[in-house]
Enzyme design. Structure first.
Site, short mmCIF file in Angstrom:
data_model
loop_
_atom_site.label_atom_id
_atom_site.label_comp_id
_atom_site.label_asym_id
_atom_site.label_seq_id
_atom_site.Cartn_x
_atom_site.Cartn_y
_atom_site.Cartn_z
N ALA A 214 1.23 -1.36 -0.13
CA ALA A 214 -0.12 0.02 -0.24
C ALA A 214 1.16 1.51 -0.18
O ALA A 214 0.46 2.29 -0.69
CB ALA A 214 -1.06 -0.21 1.56
N GLU A 215 1.54 1.17 0.85
CA GLU A 215 2.80 2.12 1.00
C GLU A 215 3.30 2.60 -0.38
O GLU A 215 3.55 3.78 -0.85
CB GLU A 215 3.59 2.71 2.43
CG GLU A 215 4.11 4.16 2.29
CD GLU A 215 4.91 4.24 3.38
OE1 GLU A 215 5.09 4.72 3.77
OE2 GLU A 215 4.59 3.38 4.69
N THR A 216 3.99 1.65 -0.96
CA THR A 216 4.81 1.82 -2.65
C THR A 216 3.92 2.61 -3.32
O THR A 216 4.20 2.94 -3.58
CB THR A 216 5.19 -0.05 -2.62
OG1 THR A 216 6.10 -0.06 -1.63
CG2 THR A 216 5.92 0.32 -4.36
#
Length: 155
Positions: free
Chosen positions: A74-76
């Site tokens: 998700a953060e990527t």
């Protein structure tokens, strides 16, 4: 996980970064952590970022996909969307990430799709839907990034 993959970027984005001498695929890759986890970015624009990650090798002791692995995916994806929104003059720095895990996955590939919730001058927020191979929602995440000027002394 070792196969070569090329991320699809809008042509105007490729041209913008090429004029600066920047290797766009390297800049918007999953990074060292994402590479170790098998994250592959398939499509990237400020409007939509799509990536995949194998469940195998990213599980917790019960054999289920690790929640932290979903957070990495998700953060990527949200960070890539934020950086593309900010453009070549800004860097995106994650300041808030939350993940709700809906179901366990034991095998296969999960796919994350990041779409913007808010794209402003100084912040960008992306929702990331992570699904299993049957299209069932595994995790819902939201990432907010601060957009800072790029260049020396910007961190």
């Amino acid at each position: 996980m070792g196969e070569q993959h090329t991320t699809k970027f809008p042509q105007e984005v490729i041209d913008e970064y090429a004029a600066l001498g920047v290797d766009l695929p390297a800049l918007f890759s999953a990074g060292h952590l994402g590479s170790r986890m098998g994250v592959q970015v398939l499509e990237a624009s400020a409007e939509r970022v799509v990536g995949t990650m194998p469940v195998e090798g990213n599980t917790q002791p019960y054999g289920l996909l690790h929640g932290g692995a979903s957070a990495v995916l998700a953060e990527t994806l949200g960070s890539i969307g934020s950086m593309l929104h900010g453009g070549s003059g800004k860097i995106a720095v994650g300041v808030d990430l939350n993940c709700t895990h809906h179901r366990g996955v034991r095998s296969g590939l999960v796919t994350g799709v990041a779409t913007p919730v808010h794209r402003g001058r100084t912040t960008a927020t992306y929702e990331v839907a992570i699904t299993d191979e049957e299209g069932r929602r595994v995790c819902s995440a939201r990432l907010t990034c601060v957009l800072r000027p790029a260049g020396p002394g910007s961190s």
